[in-house]
Design an enzyme around this catalytic site. Structure first.
Site, mmCIF file in Angstrom:
data_model
loop_
_atom_site.group_PDB
_atom_site.id
_atom_site.type_symbol
_atom_site.label_atom_id
_atom_site.label_comp_id
_atom_site.label_asym_id
_atom_site.label_seq_id
_atom_site.Cartn_x
_atom_site.Cartn_y
_atom_site.Cartn_z
ATOM 1 C CD GLU A 31 3.013 4.963 0.374
ATOM 2 O OE1 GLU A 31 3.375 4.897 -0.809
ATOM 3 O OE2 GLU A 31 3.776 5.291 1.303
ATOM 4 C CD1 TRP A 64 -1.710 10.213 10.696
ATOM 5 C CD2 TRP A 64 -1.433 11.919 9.273
ATOM 6 N NE1 TRP A 64 -2.836 10.995 10.748
ATOM 7 C CE2 TRP A 64 -2.708 12.039 9.891
ATOM 8 C CE3 TRP A 64 -1.055 12.871 8.340
ATOM 9 C CZ2 TRP A 64 -3.584 13.077 9.606
ATOM 10 C CZ3 TRP A 64 -1.924 13.904 8.054
ATOM 11 C CH2 TRP A 64 -3.165 14.008 8.671
ATOM 12 C CD GLN A 121 -26.369 -21.505 -5.700
ATOM 13 O OE1 GLN A 121 -27.153 -20.570 -5.569
ATOM 14 N NE2 GLN A 121 -26.316 -22.249 -6.798
ATOM 15 C CD GLN A 147 -12.005 9.231 -1.325
ATOM 16 O OE1 GLN A 147 -11.033 9.021 -0.614
ATOM 17 N NE2 GLN A 147 -13.082 8.469 -1.280
ATOM 18 C CG ASP A 198 3.150 8.780 -8.957
ATOM 19 O OD1 ASP A 198 2.276 8.956 -8.103
ATOM 20 O OD2 ASP A 198 3.438 9.596 -9.853
ATOM 21 C CB THR A 203 6.109 4.940 8.839
ATOM 22 O OG1 THR A 203 4.773 4.965 8.321
ATOM 23 C CG2 THR A 203 6.506 3.509 9.123
ATOM 24 N NE ARG A 246 -0.157 6.705 -5.371
ATOM 25 C CZ ARG A 246 -0.024 7.953 -5.781
ATOM 26 N NH1 ARG A 246 0.170 8.214 -7.051
ATOM 27 N NH2 ARG A 246 -0.080 8.941 -4.939
#
Lengths: 405, 355
Positions: A385, A172, A301, A389, A262, A174, A265
Site C-alpha cells: 500500500e 503479490w 527502568q 519511502q 490513498d 491478495t 492508508r
C-alpha cells in the site's frame, strides 16, 4: 465531532471487533501462520458482519446503521475503518487481511462501477464456492516489474470487437489463487499513458485467467498472496470500469485507483498500530506480577521505560490515523495525514515488535510465539500500500512540489 | 597498531569465505525450508577442520580472534548452519579448561568420533540445581538450544554451575523456530537429572562469565556477517531493480539505508574482533568488550536485515529471495542468553549500589 473521543458508534465497533479479535482470531492465529492457510471457517462465520463486499454494502452490516444520505454531512466510514482495523490487526494481521482483502477489489467497483457492474460483482461474490467457502475477490494491480511505481504497468488490454484481450502477469495479489472475481488493471490506451489504464471485472474460470503460484511469505501468512496470469483473457467491454460518473465526478483510470489507495492508508496504518499494541500488551502482561532476580519487573527502568516508549509511539501512531480519518470523514484533504499515519504506524509496529522480542529473550525463540509472529507480520506494513519511502516521497512533494530522488 | 591479518588468519578467512560463498549460500535456502542441514555439511566442515580445533591439553592456545574472523564469514553464508559449525567450541573449550578427567574423557572421546556438543545457558532461570550426595540434581526446562537435537552432550550453565550432561539423559523435543531453522534446535525437559560431581565443570562465577564472553564474541561476529550479507544482497538487488525510471539503488534514501547498515556492520565486526583479541590477550576488559560487542551486533543485525527487506520491497517479503530469511535469522543473535542490555544494566546497578 470530537477527534479525541469515540462516539458511541465507534466505541461499539471497537468493542465488538476487539472482542472478536480476542475470542475468534487469536486462538487460530498461530495455526494459520504455521500452515500458511486461509481461515476459511472464520471467514464464513464472520461474513454476517464482516462482508467481503463491504465497500458495496455500506456500513449497515457492521454497525446496523445506514449511511447518512446527505453527502455534505460528515461521514463515519473512515473512522470506522481505522477503529476496526486496529482491533483486527490486534487480533491477527494475516487473518484481518483474509477477512478484508476482498475490499481492495470491491472498492474500485463501488467507486467507479456502473450499477450493472456493481450488480455483476455482487452476483459473482454471492453464495459459496465449489469447496463450500465464502467467495473472495482479488485486486490485481501490482506486477513483477511494477511494485512502487504503479504507473509503469505492462499488462495490456487490446480492444477486439465487444471485448478486450488482456495479456500480462500480476504479482503479490491478495486472494490471487482463490478469488471468485478479479479486478485487473491494464493499459488499454498506451498513447494516453497513465490515463489509459483501466480496471476490468473478470470472473474466475474465464479462459486465459490463470491463477499462479502462492507465495511463501515472511508474515501475514493467513492471507493468501499469489501471482495471477492473464493469457489473452477475453473480457467483455461492459466489464471495464470507469464508465460511470460518481457523486465525486468522473472516476476512470489509474489516478482514481491511486486516490483509492490513498483512502485506505489510515486504516492500514491503524492495522499496524493493532500489531504494535498486541506486542506491547503481551510484554506488559509479562511485566505485571513478574520478577527479575527477586525484584518486581515493574521496578526496573530498563523495562518500564521501554514500555513507556512503546506506549508513546503507539498513541502517536493512533492519533495520526484518527486525524487522517477524521479529515476524510469531514471531506477535507488528508493526503499528507494519510501518508504520515501509514508510515508512522508501520514504523511503530516494527519498533515495538522488535524491542518486545529483545526484552523477552529466549522465550521469543519458541515456535509459534505470538510476538515473533507479530514481528514478522509488522514488516509488510512498511512495504505494501505504498512503501515507507513512497509515503515520504508524497510528503516531500507536498512540501516543495518536486519529486526528490 | 596493525589491522593486517597474519598469513594463517588470512588463509582461514579466504578458505571460509570461499566455503561460505560457494557452499553455505547454495545450501542455505533449502536447509531453511527443510528445517534441517544438508547431509554434506558435517562431512565438508570436518574436512575443513571445524570440529577438532580445540586442544584437550592446551585450550589456552585457542585463538578467539581467528574464531571471530571465521564466524563473520560463516555468518555471511548462513546463520543457521554457522551455529552448527560453531557448536562444539564452548563445550570443548570449557571442559578442556576447567573440567575433570571424566568429563574430558566423555566429551573428547565423543568429539573424536564425530559427536557434537551444544551449549545451553539457562538465561531465564527455568532450571533448578540441587546438590545431593556430592552430585547435582537438575530439573526444569532447558532451551530452546541450537544443535541440541543432534548433540551427544550439552554444556549447561545454570544455577551458578557449569555441567556437562549427555543428551541421552534428557527428554528432548526437537523444534524448528522461525530463525536458524536448519540449526537442529531442541528444548529439553529435565526431571531430576543426576549430574555426577566429576561432570561439574566449574562453579566459579568467573569461569561462567568467561564462557559467556566466548559465546558473545562468536555471536557478535556471526551477526556482523549476517548484516553484511543482508547488505550485499540488497545492494545487488538495488542496482538491478528499476522503479520510476532509475535503479532504486540510486535513490538517496536507499543509498543512506544501505550505507548506514554497512557502517554498522563494519563497526560490529571490528568490535567483535577487538573483544576476541582482548580474550586472547587475557585483558581485564575482555568480558566487558565481549558484552558490548554483542549489544552493538544485535542492534546492527536487526536493523540491517529489516532494511534489506525494505530495499527488496515486495520481493523481500517472499521466500524466493534471501533476505526474509535473514530477518528471521537476526532474532536469535539478540535472544540467546537473554537481553544483553538488561544484563549490563543490572550488573552496573549492583556495582554502583555496592560502592
Amino acid at each position: 465531532m470530537d477527534l479525541f473521543h469515540d462516539n458511541p458508534l465507534l466505541a461499539g465497533v471497537r468493542q465488538m471487533l476487539g472482542s472478536f479479535a480476542l475470542r475468534s482470531m487469536r486462538p487460530i492465529a498461530a495455526r494459520h501462520d504455521r500452515e500458511e492457510s486461509m481461515p476459511w471457517a472464520l471467514m464464513k462465520e464472520a461474513s454476517p458482519f464482516l462482508s467481503q463486499t463491504a465497500a458495496l454494502d455500506g456500513r449497515k452490516k457492521l454497525t446496523g446503521l445506514e449511511d447518512d444520505p446527505d453527502p455534505k454531512k460528515p461521514r463515519t466510514a473512515a473512522r470506522i475503518a481505522v477503529v476496526g482495523s486496529e482491533e483486527l490487526g490486534y487480533g491477527c494481521a494475516g487473518i484481518a487481511l483474509a477477512l478484508a482483502g476482498s475490499g481492495l477489489a470491491a472498492s474500485p467497483v463501488a467507486r467507479m462501477g456502473t450499477d450493472e457492474q456493481r450488480a455483476e460483482f455482487k452476483k459473482l461474490m454471492s453464495g459459496l464456492d465449489d469447496q463450500g467457502r465464502v467467495k473472495v475477490a482479488a485486486m490485481a494491480l501490482s506486477e513483477p516489474a511494477t511494485g512502487s511505481d504503479i504507473s509503469g504497468l505492462k499488462t495490456i488490454a487490446i480492444p477486439d470487437g465487444d471485448h478486450y484481450v488482456i495479456r500480462g502477469s500480476k504479482q503479490w495479489i491478495t486472494n490471487g489463487l482463490s478469488a471468485a472475481v478479479y479486478v485487473v488493471w491494464a493499459q488499454a490506451d498506451p498513447a494516453a499513458g497513465r490515463a489509459g489504464v483501466r480496471g476490468f471485472i473478470v470472473a474466475r474460470g474465464t479462459p486465459g485467467l490463470v491463477p499462479g503460484r502462492k507465495e511463501t511469505k515472511l508474515g501475514i501468512r493467513a492471507s493468501e498472496t499469489a501471482q495471477v496470469h492473464f493469457e489473452d483473457c477475453r473480457v467483455h467491454k461492459d466489464m471495464m470500469l470507469g464508465q460511470a460518473t460518481s457523486a465525486e465526478g468522473a472516476a476512470t483510470g489509474l489516478s482514481d485507483t491511486k486516490k483509492m489507495l490513498d483512502s485506505t492508508r489510515p486504516a492500514v496504518g491503524s492495522q499496524a498500530v493493532g500489531i504494535a499494541r498486541a506486542a506491547y500488551e503481551f510484554l506488559l502482561d509479562r511485566v505485571r506480577g513478574g520478577s527479575l532476580h527477586g525484584t518486581p519487573m515493574a521496578s526496573h527502568q530498563h523495562i518500564m521505560f521501554e514500555l513507556a516508549e512503546m506506549q508513546m509511539e503507539i498513541t502517536a501512531s493512533r492519533m495520526l490515523a484518527h486525524r487522517a480519518a477524521w479529515l476524510a470523514d469531514h471531506h477535507q484533504d488528508n493526503v499528507a495525514e494519510a501518508s504520515m499515519a501509514k508510515a508512522h504506524g508501520a514504523r511503530t509496529a516494527q519498533l515495538v515488535t522488535t524491542r518486545a522480542m529483545v526484552l523477552l529473550g529466549e522465550e521469543a525463540l519458541e515456535p509459534d510465539h505470538p510476538v515473533e509472529k507479530w514481528y514478522r507480520d509488522a514488516k509488510i506494513y512498511d512495504i505494501f500500500e505504498g512503501t515507507g519511502q513512497i509515503q515520504r516521497r508524497i510528503l516531500a512533494r507536498l512540501l516543495t512540489g518536486q519529486n526528490p530522488t | 597498531m596493525d589491522f593486517t591479518l597474519d598469513a594463517e588468519q588470512d588463509l582461514i578467512v579466504q578458505t571460509v569465505r570461499k566455503f561460505a560463498d560457494r557452499d553455505l549460500r547454495s545450501w542455505t535456502a533449502d536447509a531453511d525450508r527443510a528445517g534441517t542441514p544438508p547431509e554434506r555439511l558435517i562431512a565438508t566442515a570436518t574436512d575443513l577442520g571445524f570440529f577438532d580445533e580445540v586442544s584437550r591439553d592446551d585450550p589456552a592456545s585457542y585463538a578467539h580472534l581467528t574464531r571471530a574472523l571465521r564466524g563473520f564469514e560463516l555468518g555471511r553464508g548462513c546463520a543457521g548452519l554457522a551455529a552448527l559449525l560453531e557448536t562444539n567450541v564452548e563445550p570443548a573449550l570449557a571442559v578442556a579448561t576447567w573440567g575433570q578427567a571424566a568429563a574430558k574423557d566423555a566429551l573428547f572421546t565423543s568429539l573424536s568420533t564425530g559427536g557434537l556438543a551444544a551449549f545451553a545457558h539457562d538465561s531465564r532461570g527455568l532450571l533448578t540445581v540441587v546438590p545431593a550426595a556430592g552430585d547435582l540434581h537438575v530439573s526444569g526446562k532447558l532451551g530452546p538450544v541450537p544443535a541440541l537435537a543432534i548433540a551427544r552432550h550439552v554444556l549447561v550453565a545454570a544455577g551458578g554451575v557449569l555441567m556437562l550432561v549427555p543428551t541421552s539423559k534428557l527428554t528432548l523435543t526437537p523444534i524448528t523456530p522461525s530463525g536458524w531453522r536448519a540449526a537442529c534446535w531442541a528444548t529439553a525437559q529435565l526431571d531430576g537429572v543426576v549430574v555426577p560431581a566429576d561432570h561439574v565443570v566449574s562453579s566459579d562465577p568467573a569461569a561462567i562469565a568467561t564462557l559467556l564472553a566466548w559465546a558473545r564474541v562468536s555471536l557478535a561476529a556471526r551477526a556482523a556477517g549476517v548484516a553484511t550479507a543482508a547488505m550485499e544482497y540488497a545492494q545487488a538487488y538495488a542496482a538491478e531493480r528499476v522503479q520510476f525510471g532509475q535503479p532504486i539503488g540510486t535513490f538517496e534514501s536507499l543509498i543512506r539505508l544501505h550505507d548506514d547498515a554497512v557502517t554498522g556492520a563494519i563497526a560490529a565486526r571490528l568490535c567483535a574482533l577487538h573483544a576476541a583479541w582482548a580474550l586472547d590477550a587475557r585483558r581485564a576488559e575482555a568480558l566487558d568488550l565481549a558484552s558490548r560487542a554483542r549489544v552493538l551486533a544485535g542492534d546492527v543485525v536487526a536493523r540491517a536485515t529489516i532494511d534489506a527487506v525494505q530495499i527488496y520491497g515486495g520481493y523481500g517479503f517472499v521466500n524466493d529471495y534471501p533476505v526474509e530469511k535473514l530477518m528471521r535469522d537476526a532474532r536469535a543473535f539478540e535472544a540467546l542468553h537473554g537481553d544483553e542490555r538488561l544484563g549490563r544494566v543490572l550488573t552496573e546497578r549492583r556495582l554502583q549500589e555496592a560502592v
